[in-house]
Design a protein around this motif. Sequence first.
Motif: not given
Length: 268
Positions: A218-231
């Motif tokens: 999940i952390v890896s995907e958030a970084k790959h996608e450039g997420a601004d907020l993880i809920v």
Amino acid sequence: MFKHILVAVDFSPAWPLLKQRLESLSAWGAEQMTLIYVLSSRYPATPEETHRPYYEAKLAELISDLSSLGVNVDSRVLSGEPGAVLTETAQTLKADLLLMGCRGHNRLHEFFLGSTALDAARLTKCPLWLEPVAEDQISTDFDLLMLATDGSSLVAGAETLTGRLAPRFQRCMAVTAACASEGCEREIADAQSHLDKLAGCIEGLETKILNGDPRRVIVSEAKHEGADLIVIGKRGRNPIQEFVLGSSAEAISREAHCAVLIVPNTLG
């Protein structure tokens, strides 16, 4: 949305970055912000009660910094265990959001997340926003919102809040981690069924099943996608079970490159 925001203040150089976040959140309809500084009872070097006027004056300066936001801002200096005091005060004041800064990936980060922030995460009854305050991590953009869900009833609060937040972002994505190995077809089908159900409730929702340990993928995907907020949802039904050490929620909070919003499963 978040009409009353309670802000944990520690008078560190991180304040300008937290101020940026408050400026962006004020556009979501905030009406009240309460700045809290806690004279911690945890450490030998705790400031004495006689220093209270000094910290009250410091908070008054921060209130002045926020005067342009057009919201009511007040402050309090309190005493006790910081995590417990912050969450109790948020509940007493009926705050909609508790905002805290968290440090970068170093010893101070581990120390901070191992104490005040994680205590608050275990105890909070309202959403807890953990904002990275490292210069290379801060982002006040609202481009991509990422929901991490396991499809259980214990993350229903996180899913509900994601639906409310989605219109504020350019993109919204829901991810779940599942075994993609042979013999895991049922698990994958169940995960996809739940994601499809969410997509039917949240307009424009993108969905994705990740293969592997949720604490990592999940952390890896958030970084790959450039997420601004993880809920993420806060699991558990009592203070002992909630947000247990070693949980996916804690690992994501520690490692995420962006802000993390931890949502109790009791959110209406």
